[in-house]
Design a protein around this motif. Structure first.
Motif, PDB file in Angstrom:
ATOM      1  N   GLY A 187       0.810  -1.211   0.000  1.00 14.33           N
ATOM      2  CA  GLY A 187       0.000   0.000   0.000  1.00 14.33           C
ATOM      3  C   GLY A 187       0.843   1.260   0.000  1.00 14.33           C
ATOM      4  N   TYR A 188       1.895   1.283   0.810  1.00 10.39           N
ATOM      5  CA  TYR A 188       2.745   2.466   0.947  1.00 10.39           C
ATOM      6  C   TYR A 188       3.483   2.767  -0.359  1.00 10.39           C
ATOM      7  CZ  TYR A 188       5.979   5.631   3.436  1.00 10.39           C
ATOM      8  OH  TYR A 188       6.701   6.717   3.875  1.00 10.39           O
ATOM      9  N   ASP A 189       4.132   1.749  -0.925  1.00 13.78           N
ATOM     10  CA  ASP A 189       4.925   1.970  -2.131  1.00 13.78           C
ATOM     11  C   ASP A 189       4.059   2.301  -3.337  1.00 13.78           C
ATOM     12  OD1 ASP A 189       6.927   1.279  -0.422  1.00 13.78           O
ATOM     13  OD2 ASP A 189       7.589  -0.516  -1.514  1.00 13.78           O
ATOM     14  N   ALA A 190       2.774   1.895  -3.306  1.00 15.28           N
ATOM     15  CA  ALA A 190       1.869   2.246  -4.399  1.00 15.28           C
ATOM     16  C   ALA A 190       1.618   3.751  -4.414  1.00 15.28           C
ATOM     17  CB  ALA A 190       0.544   1.493  -4.253  1.00 15.28           C
ATOM     18  N   VAL A 191       1.592   4.370  -3.252  1.00 20.97           N
ATOM     19  CA  VAL A 191       1.372   5.811  -3.166  1.00 20.97           C
ATOM     20  C   VAL A 191       2.648   6.567  -3.520  1.00 20.97           C
ATOM     21  CG1 VAL A 191       0.813   7.729  -1.619  1.00 20.97           C
ATOM     22  CG2 VAL A 191      -0.446   5.573  -1.445  1.00 20.97           C
ATOM     23  N   THR A 192       3.779   6.145  -2.956  1.00 23.79           N
ATOM     24  CA  THR A 192       5.036   6.875  -3.172  1.00 23.79           C
ATOM     25  C   THR A 192       5.655   6.605  -4.538  1.00 23.79           C
ATOM     26  OG1 THR A 192       6.428   5.109  -2.248  1.00 23.79           O
ATOM     27  CG2 THR A 192       5.516   6.731  -0.708  1.00 23.79           C
ATOM     28  N   ARG A 193       5.271   5.479  -5.152  1.00 22.59           N
ATOM     29  CA  ARG A 193       5.827   5.062  -6.442  1.00 22.59           C
ATOM     30  C   ARG A 193       7.349   4.943  -6.380  1.00 22.59           C
ATOM     31  NH1 ARG A 193       1.871   8.765 -10.255  1.00 22.59           N
ATOM     32  NH2 ARG A 193       2.953  10.442  -9.142  1.00 22.59           N
ATOM     33  N   ARG A 194       7.803   4.486  -5.211  1.00 25.96           N
ATOM     34  CA  ARG A 194       9.221   4.228  -4.984  1.00 25.96           C
ATOM     35  C   ARG A 194       9.361   2.898  -4.251  1.00 25.96           C
ATOM     36  NH1 ARG A 194       9.997   7.515  -8.262  1.00 25.96           N
ATOM     37  NH2 ARG A 194      11.265   9.419  -8.164  1.00 25.96           N
ATOM     38  N   PRO A 195       9.697   1.806  -4.952  1.00 30.60           N
ATOM     39  CA  PRO A 195       9.857   0.502  -4.294  1.00 30.60           C
ATOM     40  C   PRO A 195      10.869   0.595  -3.155  1.00 30.60           C
ATOM     41  CG  PRO A 195       9.885   0.254  -6.681  1.00 30.60           C
ATOM     42  CD  PRO A 195       9.931   1.723  -6.411  1.00 30.60           C
ATOM     43  N   GLY A 196      10.530   0.007  -2.019  1.00 26.96           N
ATOM     44  CA  GLY A 196      11.416   0.019  -0.869  1.00 26.96           C
ATOM     45  C   GLY A 196      11.207   1.197   0.065  1.00 26.96           C
ATOM     46  N   SER A 197      10.306   2.106  -0.286  1.00 25.45           N
ATOM     47  CA  SER A 197      10.115   3.298   0.543  1.00 25.45           C
ATOM     48  C   SER A 197       9.480   2.952   1.888  1.00 25.45           C
ATOM     49  CB  SER A 197       9.280   4.347  -0.193  1.00 25.45           C
ATOM     50  OG  SER A 197       8.009   3.842  -0.569  1.00 25.45           O
ATOM     51  N   PHE A 198       8.610   1.952   1.927  1.00 20.22           N
ATOM     52  CA  PHE A 198       7.983   1.589   3.203  1.00 20.22           C
ATOM     53  C   PHE A 198       9.029   1.092   4.195  1.00 20.22           C
ATOM     54  CE2 PHE A 198       6.066  -1.623   6.026  1.00 20.22           C
ATOM     55  CZ  PHE A 198       5.156  -0.817   6.686  1.00 20.22           C
ATOM     56  N   HIS A 199       9.979   0.332   3.715  1.00 22.27           N
ATOM     57  CA  HIS A 199      11.031  -0.176   4.605  1.00 22.27           C
ATOM     58  C   HIS A 199      11.806   0.975   5.245  1.00 22.27           C
ATOM     59  CE1 HIS A 199      14.342  -2.564   6.137  1.00 22.27           C
ATOM     60  NE2 HIS A 199      15.181  -1.777   5.488  1.00 22.27           N
ATOM     61  N   LYS A 200      12.152   1.991   4.440  1.00 19.78           N
ATOM     62  CA  LYS A 200      12.891   3.140   4.972  1.00 19.78           C
ATOM     63  C   LYS A 200      12.033   3.922   5.961  1.00 19.78           C
ATOM     64  CE  LYS A 200      15.762   3.689   0.838  1.00 19.78           C
ATOM     65  NZ  LYS A 200      16.094   4.569  -0.309  1.00 19.78           N
ATOM     66  N   PHE A 201      10.749   4.095   5.630  1.00 19.84           N
ATOM     67  CA  PHE A 201       9.839   4.807   6.529  1.00 19.84           C
ATOM     68  C   PHE A 201       9.711   4.075   7.862  1.00 19.84           C
ATOM     69  CE2 PHE A 201       5.457   4.099   8.013  1.00 19.84           C
ATOM     70  CZ  PHE A 201       5.250   5.292   8.684  1.00 19.84           C
ATOM     71  N   ALA A 202       9.476   2.761   7.804  1.00 18.04           N
ATOM     72  CA  ALA A 202       9.296   1.981   9.031  1.00 18.04           C
ATOM     73  C   ALA A 202      10.561   2.015   9.890  1.00 18.04           C
ATOM     74  CB  ALA A 202       8.922   0.544   8.683  1.00 18.04           C
ATOM     75  N   LYS A 203      11.704   1.941   9.252  1.00 14.49           N
ATOM     76  CA  LYS A 203      12.980   1.999   9.968  1.00 14.49           C
ATOM     77  C   LYS A 203      13.166   3.375  10.612  1.00 14.49           C
ATOM     78  CE  LYS A 203      17.950   1.236   9.149  1.00 14.49           C
ATOM     79  NZ  LYS A 203      18.969   0.914   8.105  1.00 14.49           N
ATOM     80  N   GLY A 204      12.797   4.443   9.868  1.00 16.95           N
ATOM     81  CA  GLY A 204      12.920   5.795  10.390  1.00 16.95           C
ATOM     82  C   GLY A 204      11.966   6.056  11.534  1.00 16.95           C
ATOM     83  N   LEU A 205      10.728   5.591  11.403  1.00 15.18           N
ATOM     84  CA  LEU A 205       9.737   5.795  12.450  1.00 15.18           C
ATOM     85  C   LEU A 205      10.169   5.103  13.739  1.00 15.18           C
ATOM     86  CD1 LEU A 205       6.928   6.940  13.178  1.00 15.18           C
ATOM     87  CD2 LEU A 205       5.960   4.751  12.431  1.00 15.18           C
ATOM     88  N   SER A 206      10.623   3.881  13.624  1.00 20.06           N
ATOM     89  CA  SER A 206      11.068   3.134  14.794  1.00 20.06           C
ATOM     90  C   SER A 206      12.247   3.829  15.478  1.00 20.06           C
ATOM     91  CB  SER A 206      11.461   1.715  14.377  1.00 20.06           C
ATOM     92  OG  SER A 206      11.931   0.977  15.482  1.00 20.06           O
TER      93      SER A 206
END
Length: 364
Positions: A187-206
């Motif tokens: 769901g996240y990468d579909a919005v950002t249109r950048r594969p792997g962006s959710f992983h970076k976001f989740a890592k940053g949020l944590s």
């Protein structure tokens, strides 16, 4: 770096702890006394101990407190758009073309000095994605050292970096607002249109939560991720973070309609009546090229600060009064008192030839 900031704010006098939500209002006589004192006065040391648990007894004033000079301009808040560039390509982005353009460091330094001279105490750093800007660290540190309380609007993708965390903790950030575009990689990468962006976001949020950065979340809802809204709320709740659901998509800053296709009509939020705001009068926005406007939406006309200097800000009040008044197709509308969209935003929707129902609750 000073322990406390002494400043005027909208006619009052305050003592602030950098990065702390609590402040103390003081009398003008007390504020004037601070300018004359070589050592921290007793009343201030007692107040600092009670408010923040600080012991500044007997310290030199020039070491403990940054006293900001009074400003004749009356601005307390501003937002500074460091760059229009971003490491994402979100389908709903109101910036449209995300170009990495902006000023060199000397001109940015001049802008920040002008913001200080204008009286700005609370400064929002935004973009684009501000943390990918090449001068983000310099802008942040310099503004902090000028005695500004800093807020950052970010996608969170770089919050896991050691240099970023060190900066935001050694010079404590006042507030960090992180946008959330989904609860899963799909769901996240579909919005950002950048594969792997959710992983970076989740890592940053944590990492940001672990560092105890003061943070809240904006849950952005589009057609691509609306099915994950409950999971996005659960994500926020799991971290114990407050959140706001953002579902009304605006045209681009150029009036482009292309981003409106990402909006899910089922999640259109009814706006509260717009009764005016302080844009242009006690608040202003600065774009990456040093142009000051009343806000991020009402960008035209603007004031070229690098040409006119801080005095140019005196024109913003008149610009705001003209832009915020109901005009054009809204003139004569008997329902203006319950309209929920400000006029500069209305003009963007009109330029985009948007369906009236997307920005006017009275539209049919």
């Amino acid at each position: 770096m000073k322990t406390l900031i002494g400043t005027e704010y909208l006619g009052g006098f305050f003592l602030l702890r950098p990065g702390n939500a609590r402040g103390l209002r003081v009398a003008k006589e007390q504020f004037d006394e601070l300018w004359q004192s070589a050592l921290v006065p007793r009343w201030l040391s007692e107040s600092a101990r009670e408010a923040w648990g600080l012991d500044i007894t007997g310290q030199p004033m020039n070491a403990a407190v940054l006293l900001r000079p009074l400003s004749p301009y009356g601005y307390g808040r501003a937002s500074y758009e460091l760059n229009l560039g971003c490491n994402y390509d979100c389908e709903h982005c109101y910036l449209g073309l995300k170009r990495f353009e902006g000023l060199d460091w000397p001109d940015r330094q001049r802008l920040l000095d002008m913001m200080r001279d204008a009286g700005v105490v609370w400064l929002q750093l935004t973009g684009g994605e501000p943390l990918v800007d090449r001068f983000f660290a310099q802008v942040y540190a310099y503004a902090y050292d000028l005695g500004m309380q800093l807020t950052i609007s970010s996608n969170g993708s770089r919050l896991w970096r050691d240099d970023v965390l060190e900066l935001l903790t050694s010079r404590p950030v006042y507030k960090l607002t992180v946008s959330v575009y989904g609860a899963t990689a799909e769901g996240y990468d579909a919005v950002t249109r950048r594969p792997g962006s959710f992983h970076k976001f989740a890592k940053g949020l944590s990492a940001a939560v672990a560092a105890r950065l003061p943070m809240n979340l904006n849950l952005v809802v589009t057609k691509s991720n609306a099915h994950e809204l409950d999971a996005m709320k659960a994500l926020a709740d799991g971290y114990g973070l407050t959140y706001h659901v953002y579902s009304n998509i605006s045209p681009t800053i150029y009036g482009g309609p292309e981003v409106l296709r990402s909006q899910d009509p089922a999640y259109l939020r009814r706006r509260t009546p717009f009764t005016g705001c302080n844009a242009g009068h006690t608040f202003f926005h600065v774009d990456p090229f040093g142009r000051a406007s009343i806000c991020k939406v009402g960008r035209d006309p603007s004031v070229p600060l690098l040409e006119e200097g801080v005095e140019g800000l005196r024109r913003l009040g008149g610009i705001a009064d003209r832009l915020l008044g109901r005009q054009g197709g809204c003139t004569g509308c008997t329902l203006q008192g319950t309209c929920g969209t400000c006029m500069p935003l209305v003009q963007l929707y009109r330029t985009a030839k948007a369906d009236l129902r997307t920005y006017c609750q009275h539209g049919t």
